[in-house]
Design an enzyme around this catalytic site. Structure first.
Site, PDB file in Angstrom:
ATOM      1  CG  ASN A 100      86.423  66.759-116.291  1.00  0.00           C
ATOM      2  OD1 ASN A 100      86.283  66.637-115.087  1.00  0.00           O
ATOM      3  ND2 ASN A 100      85.720  67.611-117.016  1.00  0.00           N
ATOM      4  CB  VAL A 107      92.447  65.640-121.703  1.00  0.00           C
ATOM      5  CG1 VAL A 107      92.507  66.247-120.308  1.00  0.00           C
ATOM      6  CG2 VAL A 107      93.183  64.315-121.742  1.00  0.00           C
ATOM      7  CB  CYS A 108      87.223  68.024-120.833  1.00  0.00           C
ATOM      8  SG  CYS A 108      86.301  69.547-120.839  1.00  0.00           S
ATOM      9  CG  LEU A 109      93.062  70.830-117.780  1.00  0.00           C
ATOM     10  CD1 LEU A 109      92.446  70.540-116.421  1.00  0.00           C
ATOM     11  CD2 LEU A 109      94.483  70.263-117.821  1.00  0.00           C
TER      12      LEU A 109
ATOM     13  CG  MET B   1      85.651  73.476-118.724  1.00  0.00           C
ATOM     14  SD  MET B   1      87.140  72.949-119.574  1.00  0.00           S
ATOM     15  CE  MET B   1      86.500  72.822-121.230  1.00  0.00           C
TER      16      MET B   1
END
Ligand SMILES: [Zn+2]
Ligand SMILES: [Zn+2]
Ligand SMILES: [Zn+2]
Lengths: 178, 115
Positions: A100, A107-109, B1
């Site tokens: 992620n 950042v993939c949040l 995700m």
């Protein structure tokens, strides 16, 4: 923690400070920064490069268990003037192997997504504390890797946990040692 | 995700402050004026966006009225069909980018406005 609240106190006492350009953000930050420091996960610490500016800080995560154990990971967090209508901008400045987080630090949040189609994206009821715990969770929970930022890392994690673990450790040793 | 599913702990932390405040207020109110109880819910509701009570001016209006001397701005409350209430100022900013209630994620439509 003590120094932060002392600083906040000092700020309030000095009324000759210049008028802030983003009064809403700054008012929210006074409360949220304090809350964040009080509820910080044990493996995290927060550092302000300029102690008069609560809108820019570095979160340091040092996982004590899991794949990234032993590493020191830095996130640069920028709370922009439109806060809390928009989420803070987060960049990871430590290179790491993570489904992620891209190698360039994106950042993939879900929490940090400004325009979200589901209920998991940013919302003004969120606080800095949620952001910190969300980032912290990237190192403790491995829940789902749909739509990963580092596709290769995600595939590797799916196919071979052992290979994944080795690659993570290799990156930790090369880039994430204090 | 990466989607965090187990959020119960964090949410508890998040609401801790507000709930404590509410409990305190409800307790004191009850003690000295039981007649005011019926309207307690409305009177002490906090706008989840700016975290100021909806019956007070929102954070933005408070910040602005500090600067100019034209007196208090008319900062009204808005209720959605979902019964959640916010400052109109706060909510109108949010719906520009996402037309949902920040608390329950339902599509936002105004039920009524007022003070
Ligand atoms: Zn408000
Ligand atoms: Zn207002
Ligand atoms: Zn609602």
């Amino acid at each position: 923690m003590i120094t932060l609240s002392q600083r906040l106190k000092r700020r309030n006492e000095n009324d000759n400070t210049p008028v802030p350009r983003a009064p809403i953000r700054d008012r929210l930050l006074v409360k949220e920064a304090q809350e964040m420091s009080q509820l910080l996960p044990a493996s995290c610490s927060v550092h302000y490069p300029n102690e008069n500016d609560l809108s820019k800080f570095t979160l340091i995560v040092q996982p004590t268990e899991g794949y990234w154990e032993g590493g020191t990971f830095r996130f640069d967090i920028n709370v922009t003037e439109e806060y809390n209508m928009v989420p803070p901008i987060v960049k990871c400045s430590t290179k790491l192997w993570h489904p992620n987080i891209s190698e360039s630090g994106d950042v993939c949040l879900s929490l940090l997504r400004r325009h979200s189609v589901d209920s998991m994206g940013w919302s003004p009821i969120r606080r800095l504390n949620d952001v910190v715990w969300g980032l912290h969770a990237l190192f403790t929970d491995l829940l789902n890797f749909e739509d990963p930022l580092n596709v290769e890392a995600a595939d590797q994690f799916r196919h071979s946990k052992e290979e994944f673990k080795l690659k993570v450790m290799e990156y930790v040793t090369s880039y994430a040692k204090e | 995700m990466f989607t965090k599913v187990a959020m119960a702990d964090e949410n508890d932390n998040e609401r801790m402050d507000g709930d404590n405040q509410k409990l305190e207020k409800m307790f004191t109110l009850k003690k000295w004026n039981a007649v005011a109880m019926w309207s307690w819910d409305v009177e002490c509701d906090t706008c989840a966006i700016c975290r100021v009570q909806v019956m007070d001016a929102c954070l933005r209006c408070q910040a602005e009225s500090k600067k100019d001397s034209y007196g208090k701005q008319d900062c009204v409350v808005v209720w959605g069909e979902c019964n959640h209430s916010f400052h109109y100022c706060c909510m109108s900013l949010w719906v520009k980018q996402n037309n949902r209630c920040p608390l329950c994620q339902q599509e936002w439509s105004i039920q009524r406005m007022g003070k």
